[in-house]
Motif scaffolding. Structure first.
Motif, mmCIF file in Angstrom:
data_model
loop_
_atom_site.group_PDB
_atom_site.id
_atom_site.type_symbol
_atom_site.label_atom_id
_atom_site.label_comp_id
_atom_site.label_asym_id
_atom_site.label_seq_id
_atom_site.Cartn_x
_atom_site.Cartn_y
_atom_site.Cartn_z
ATOM 1 N N VAL A 69 -12.074 -6.554 16.457
ATOM 2 C CA VAL A 69 -13.245 -6.602 15.573
ATOM 3 C C VAL A 69 -13.906 -5.244 15.400
ATOM 4 O O VAL A 69 -14.523 -4.980 14.365
ATOM 5 N N ASN A 70 -13.784 -4.364 16.375
ATOM 6 C CA ASN A 70 -14.512 -3.105 16.330
ATOM 7 C C ASN A 70 -13.631 -1.888 16.034
ATOM 8 O O ASN A 70 -14.150 -0.782 15.907
ATOM 9 N N LEU A 71 -12.336 -2.091 15.955
ATOM 10 C CA LEU A 71 -11.427 -0.964 15.739
ATOM 11 C C LEU A 71 -11.475 -0.521 14.284
ATOM 12 O O LEU A 71 -11.288 -1.322 13.372
ATOM 13 N N LYS A 72 -11.720 0.758 14.072
ATOM 14 C CA LYS A 72 -11.692 1.295 12.720
ATOM 15 C C LYS A 72 -10.247 1.558 12.305
ATOM 16 O O LYS A 72 -9.428 1.957 13.124
ATOM 17 N N PRO A 73 -9.924 1.342 11.033
ATOM 18 C CA PRO A 73 -8.539 1.528 10.596
ATOM 19 C C PRO A 73 -8.161 3.001 10.537
ATOM 20 O O PRO A 73 -9.014 3.891 10.454
ATOM 21 N N THR A 74 -6.871 3.232 10.571
ATOM 22 C CA THR A 74 -6.307 4.553 10.331
ATOM 23 C C THR A 74 -5.862 4.619 8.879
ATOM 24 O O THR A 74 -5.148 3.736 8.401
ATOM 25 N N LYS A 75 -6.279 5.644 8.166
ATOM 26 C CA LYS A 75 -5.943 5.780 6.754
ATOM 27 C C LYS A 75 -4.512 6.288 6.591
ATOM 28 O O LYS A 75 -4.128 7.297 7.205
ATOM 29 N N ILE A 76 -3.731 5.578 5.785
ATOM 30 C CA ILE A 76 -2.368 5.996 5.496
ATOM 31 C C ILE A 76 -2.134 5.886 3.993
ATOM 32 O O ILE A 76 -2.976 5.373 3.249
ATOM 33 N N ASP A 77 -0.985 6.382 3.534
ATOM 34 C CA ASP A 77 -0.646 6.232 2.119
ATOM 35 C C ASP A 77 0.830 5.867 1.997
ATOM 36 O O ASP A 77 1.616 6.019 2.921
ATOM 37 N N ALA A 78 1.165 5.358 0.809
ATOM 38 C CA ALA A 78 2.543 4.992 0.486
ATOM 39 C C ALA A 78 2.942 5.672 -0.820
ATOM 40 O O ALA A 78 3.509 5.045 -1.719
ATOM 41 N N ASN A 79 2.640 6.960 -0.930
ATOM 42 C CA ASN A 79 2.956 7.703 -2.141
ATOM 43 C C ASN A 79 4.456 7.964 -2.235
ATOM 44 O O ASN A 79 5.114 8.226 -1.227
ATOM 45 N N ARG A 80 4.965 7.903 -3.450
ATOM 46 C CA ARG A 80 6.375 8.225 -3.634
ATOM 47 C C ARG A 80 6.633 8.660 -5.064
ATOM 48 O O ARG A 80 5.851 8.382 -5.974
ATOM 49 N N SER A 81 7.764 9.344 -5.250
ATOM 50 C CA SER A 81 8.166 9.833 -6.554
ATOM 51 C C SER A 81 9.541 9.275 -6.909
ATOM 52 O O SER A 81 10.329 8.927 -6.022
ATOM 53 N N GLN A 82 9.801 9.219 -8.206
ATOM 54 C CA GLN A 82 11.089 8.730 -8.685
ATOM 55 C C GLN A 82 11.513 9.551 -9.900
ATOM 56 O O GLN A 82 10.747 9.735 -10.844
ATOM 57 N N LEU A 83 12.721 10.048 -9.848
ATOM 58 C CA LEU A 83 13.351 10.710 -10.976
ATOM 59 C C LEU A 83 14.494 9.835 -11.449
ATOM 60 O O LEU A 83 15.346 9.427 -10.636
ATOM 61 N N MET A 84 14.555 9.543 -12.751
ATOM 62 C CA MET A 84 15.592 8.632 -13.203
ATOM 63 C C MET A 84 16.160 9.049 -14.555
ATOM 64 O O MET A 84 15.536 9.791 -15.324
ATOM 65 N N ALA A 85 17.374 8.565 -14.798
ATOM 66 C CA ALA A 85 18.075 8.849 -16.047
ATOM 67 C C ALA A 85 18.761 7.585 -16.524
ATOM 68 O O ALA A 85 19.293 6.803 -15.719
ATOM 69 N N THR A 86 18.748 7.395 -17.838
ATOM 70 C CA THR A 86 19.426 6.268 -18.473
ATOM 71 C C THR A 86 20.439 6.807 -19.483
ATOM 72 O O THR A 86 20.116 7.717 -20.267
#
Length: 491
Positions: free
Chosen positions: A469-486
């Motif tokens: 109840v008292n634990l503060k969260p740790t901030k994280i991210d899920a950033n990503r990039s994508q290069l694509m060709a059709t």
């Protein structure tokens, strides 16, 4: 200080059903969501083609969009996905086959512009979800107060009182035999020990593959109808490592693995209308049924204390059914001559209606209770897509797009673990909204074309290694990039 789980009643609520399973509301929303993926043109325009149509990938969002075709099309798409540093020995980047499809247009040779003009048939493969994700997190807010062991101790005390021990409690409680000995035990029961810091590492990988079969109709070049039947194949895996340094100097490590496999199907219906016959403006409406899955899970873990192997836990594979929500969408599209197009799209799904059920009638109480907890954890999710295309010359196209996807979780969502279940992972992340930014270009020569796209996806989350109840969260991210060709060909 021993911390009582703030959701004690819900923990007991789900545990009373007897033998429990490993899936929960966090896995449920994970399997319900989609990446922005398809052809490079579709991605570069943010997927906002629900009313514009004219792309093979649109059959997965608005099946009526393929009714815009007046000729046939075939395309295949590849990409590289980049997430930064790898974890658990896995790479942070992957090459991917993202799309492959063909659409055949049948001209009805109607003598006038009234009535049925085209009947179009298509099939398309795409990677609905690429589960590639890597996390390496130092947890420095335990402050000699908090510890995963408090949550585990609560589970052990519940298990001891009910004489029914799940995998995590059984691995952790006793200092004798094959148990972990990471808790204290006295006449009052089990208690945890405070910690100074911790480290967490996780890798997820695999994909949810989608294959659509599509049929669409062009009526008077003003009304477009379509339907797609989708078939899905999930292959999802994750591995994690948690290390905690106790204030008494003990170090314990948990390694966990979890795997889900299965398949499913859905039906998608779409409609597009040009309300003013002389105007290229159009709007679209879509309805996607739930996706009905039959899935199979397996999971296991190992416990180490002061660099020495203590014990492990693993569970036999188990089958269950899983159903995603209904999804509804509306879209707008407009073109200016042959050189400019703009589209916007809105989708909604209520993740609180995610649904688990048994295969053979066994343990239905557990699934009923899990569905109630999912309703308390997840919420309605809104997706906004916008995109535009400009052709400075007939052969060259420049594209841009944007997506906003709201958070799937309600405020203060949490992961519930039953004391009698096989789940050994206490971590969870309450992810925020997703923002996607896309750009791309395309070149066409005669019937052939090459499209390129770049996508950047940004998402932040509040990570908890365990519930307190008292634990503060740790901030994280899920950033990503994508290069694509059709690479495609129209014929």
């Amino acid at each position: 200080m021993k911390t009582m789980n703030k959701y004690f009643l819900l923990t007991v609520f789900i545990a009373v059903a007897g033998v429990s399973y490993a899936q929960d509301s966090y896995d449920a929303q994970n399997f319900a969501n989609s990446d922005l993926n398809g052809t490079a043109r579709f991605v570069a325009m943010g997927g906002a083609l629900g009313a514009l149509g004219g792309d093979v990938s649109v059959m997965s969002t608005n099946p009526a969009g393929t009714g815009m075709y007046r000729g046939s099309d075939a395309a295949i798409s590849f990409s590289g996905v980049f997430t930064g540093d790898g974890a658990m020995g896995h790479d942070g980047s992957r090459m991917s086959l993202d799309q492959g499809g063909v659409l055949i247009a049948f001209d009805m040779d109607t003598p006038t512009n009234k009535g049925l003009q085209f009947v179009n048939f298509g099939v398309n493969y795409k990677k609905k979800r690429n589960f590639l994700f890597n996390q390496l997190t130092d947890i420095n807010n335990l402050n000699d107060i908090f510890s995963q062991t408090y949550q585990i101790a609560d589970l052990c005390n519940y298990a001891n009182a009910n004489d029914y021990w799940g995998t995590l409690a059984d691995m952790s409680a006793s200092k004798t035999g094959v148990h972990g000995g990471i808790l204290n035990e006295d006449e009052n029961g089990y208690s945890g020990l405070p910690s100074s810091k911790a480290y967490f590492e996780k890798a997820t990988f695999g994909a949810n593959i989608q294959a659509d079969v599509n049929l669409s109709f062009n009526i008077s070049d003003q009304f477009f109808l379509g339907a797609s039947i989708g078939v899905y194949d999930i292959d999802y895996s994750r591995e994690s490592f948690y290390q905690e340094l106790g204030t008494d100097g003990d170090v314990y490590d948990f390694t966990n693995w979890y795997k889900t496999e299965g398949d499913g199907f859905d039906v998608k219906l779409g409609f597009i209308c040009r309300p003013i016959e002389e105007s290229p403006f159009r709007f679209g409406v879509t309805v996607h049924t739930p996706t009905w899955y039959r899935l199979r899970d397996a999971n296991g873990s190992d416990l180490f204390l002061n660099d020495g192997y203590i014990t492990s836990g693993s569970n036999a594979e188990y089958d269950y059914r899983y159903r995603t929500p209904w999804k509804f969408g509306v879209s707008l599209g407009h073109t200016v001559g042959k050189n400019f197009a703009i589209g916007a799209e809105y989708e909604f799904q209520d993740l609180g209606t995610l649904h688990y059920s048994e295969v053979d009638g066994y343990n239905s109480d557990y699934f009923r209770n899990m569905n109630k907890i999912t309703e308390k954890t997840c919420r309605g999710q809104h997706t906004l897509k916008v995109g535009a295309e400009f052709k400075p010359i007939d052969e060259l196209s420049l594209r841009v797009g944007y997506n906003f996807v709201s958070s799937p979780f309600k405020k203060d969502a949490f992961r519930t673990i039953g004391y009698d279940g096989p789940y050994t992972e206490t971590d969870y992340t309450n992810w925020g909204a997703i923002n996607r930014f896309t750009v791309g270009l395309g070149y066409r020569y005669k019937g052939g074309y090459v499209d390129l796209a770049y996508q950047y996806q940004a998402q932040k989350g509040d990570f908890y290694a365990f519930d307190d109840v008292n634990l503060k969260p740790t901030k994280i991210d899920a950033n990503r990039s994508q290069l694509m060709a059709t690479f495609g060909f129209r014929f």
